[in-house]
Design an enzyme around this catalytic site. Structure first.
Site, PDB file in Angstrom:
ATOM      1  N   ASP A  44       0.949  -1.148  -0.471  1.00 20.08           N
ATOM      2  CA  ASP A  44      -0.053   0.147  -0.065  1.00 20.08           C
ATOM      3  C   ASP A  44       1.159   1.479  -0.303  1.00 20.08           C
ATOM      4  OD1 ASP A  44      -2.330  -1.537  -0.177  1.00 20.08           O
ATOM      5  OD2 ASP A  44      -2.860  -1.173   2.114  1.00 20.08           O
ATOM      6  N   GLY A  45       1.984   1.008   0.586  1.00 17.89           N
ATOM      7  CA  GLY A  45       2.913   2.710   1.583  1.00 17.89           C
ATOM      8  C   GLY A  45       3.144   2.444  -0.734  1.00 17.89           C
ATOM      9  N   GLU A 115      -3.912  10.270   4.545  1.00 20.16           N
ATOM     10  CA  GLU A 115      -4.983  11.096   5.982  1.00 20.16           C
ATOM     11  C   GLU A 115      -3.386  12.093   5.747  1.00 20.16           C
ATOM     12  OE1 GLU A 115      -1.653   9.044   7.297  1.00 20.16           O
ATOM     13  OE2 GLU A 115      -3.643   8.163   6.786  1.00 20.16           O
ATOM     14  N   ALA A 152     -10.656   6.731   1.376  1.00 18.16           N
ATOM     15  CA  ALA A 152      -9.948   5.943   0.857  1.00 18.16           C
ATOM     16  C   ALA A 152      -8.381   5.622   2.264  1.00 18.16           C
ATOM     17  CB  ALA A 152      -8.848   6.560  -0.532  1.00 18.16           C
ATOM     18  N   ALA A 156      -6.437   2.897   7.618  1.00 17.22           N
ATOM     19  CA  ALA A 156      -5.345   2.866   7.703  1.00 17.22           C
ATOM     20  C   ALA A 156      -4.642   3.519   9.288  1.00 17.22           C
ATOM     21  CB  ALA A 156      -4.684   3.854   7.001  1.00 17.22           C
ATOM     22  N   TYR A 157      -4.394   4.848   9.322  1.00 18.05           N
ATOM     23  CA  TYR A 157      -3.886   5.286  10.209  1.00 18.05           C
ATOM     24  C   TYR A 157      -5.137   5.341  11.820  1.00 18.05           C
ATOM     25  CZ  TYR A 157      -0.754   7.929  13.744  1.00 18.05           C
ATOM     26  OH  TYR A 157      -0.091   8.115  15.058  1.00 18.05           O
ATOM     27  N   ASN A 158      -6.184   6.089  10.436  1.00 18.00           N
ATOM     28  CA  ASN A 158      -7.258   6.594  11.058  1.00 18.00           C
ATOM     29  C   ASN A 158      -7.900   4.849  11.687  1.00 18.00           C
ATOM     30  OD1 ASN A 158     -10.061   8.503  11.331  1.00 18.00           O
ATOM     31  ND2 ASN A 158     -10.285   6.236  10.100  1.00 18.00           N
ATOM     32  N   SER A 160      -6.869   2.438  13.417  1.00 16.80           N
ATOM     33  CA  SER A 160      -6.073   2.505  13.955  1.00 16.80           C
ATOM     34  C   SER A 160      -5.981   2.931  15.388  1.00 16.80           C
ATOM     35  CB  SER A 160      -4.939   1.916  13.753  1.00 16.80           C
ATOM     36  OG  SER A 160      -3.897   1.742  12.473  1.00 16.80           O
TER      37      SER A 160
END
Length: 254
Positions: A44-45, A115, A152, A156-158, A160
């Protein structure tokens, strides 16, 4: 020439490099300027990196997973690539624009597909003031940080940080706190996609904060403005039945 001119991008991972070698030879790879589609090989990165690098190119990006999670990627296979590309479903996403004012007076503009996050950069919790469309909505948030996520990027971080998963096309952004101390139970808010979010850092010298947009960081920020950038369109291809909307639904039932 191949049935469809394809350019291949690969991460530095050995498995991605080997996949690029095999696929480039098998499907007669072309330079990116001549491609009708770009195939990204990695995780993904690397997909985010590829989207940023190719945002000025009209060709859509089709990812094949040579990383770990691969939320934005399709399953890797060497056979039938042309048929998969022909059948692929396109999703269009728009990035966030971050404009950050640093302590030295410099302004920094970055784009984020997932984000924009503000994170404490010292031993003490950050103190943030949050305004939406010019109106102060939270005079003081004491926390480890806060972020604004796109649909999208909401898994991810959101996610977590216990933020909500947002369906593609929902027209909203997630504003999520990280380890909020005061107000202790505040978990964030859902904002219209057109909202302009401004976050001011309070007591910045004592409580330094860094801002990050998809890995592009600015240290010692004083304020950050975040807004959606609809003029930039990232086109991503997915195998039928495995698009972003389906994956976002799946993530909510695991």
């Amino acid at each position: 020439m191949p049935d469809r001119p394809i350019a291949f991008f690969a991460s530095r991972a050995p498995s991605a490099q080997e996949a690029e070698r095999i696929l480039s030879a098998r499907y007669n790879a072309v330079p990116v300027e001549e491609a009708e589609v770009i195939v990204a090989l990695g995780g993904d990165g690397f997909m985010l990196q590829t989207l940023h690098q190719t945002q000025a190119i009209a060709a859509p990006v089709y990812g094949m997973n040579r990383g770990t999670v691969g939320f934005l990627m399709n399953e890797y296979a060497e056979d039938d690539l042309i048929a998969r590309l022909d059948a692929a479903v396109e999703e269009v996403i728009h990035p966030l624009e971050m404009t950050a004012l640093a302590a030295d007076g410099s302004m920094h503009r970055e784009l984020a597909i997932n984000e924009v996050s503000l994170l404490r950069a010292g031993a003490q919790a950050a103190k943030l003031k949050i305004s939406i469309d010019g109106r102060v909505r939270m005079a003081e948030l004491v926390c480890d940080g806060a972020l604004v996520a796109t649909p999208a990027g909401s898994t991810a971080y959101n996610y977590s940080a216990h933020g909500p998963i947002l369906p593609i096309g929902s027209g909203v952004l997630a504003l999520t706190a990280m380890a909020a101390f005061r107000p202790r139970r505040w978990r964030g808010a859902l904002l219209p996609e057109k909202a302009v979010v401004r976050i001011d850092v309070l007591d910045a010298q004592k409580r330094p904060v860094m801002a990050d947009a998809d890995g592009h960081s600015v240290r010692n920020v004083r304020s950050v403005e975040i807004r959606s950038e609809p003029s930039i369109r990232h086109r991503i291809l997915f195998d039928p039945g495995h698009g972003l909307e389906e994956r976002l639904l799946q993530e909510q039932f695991v």
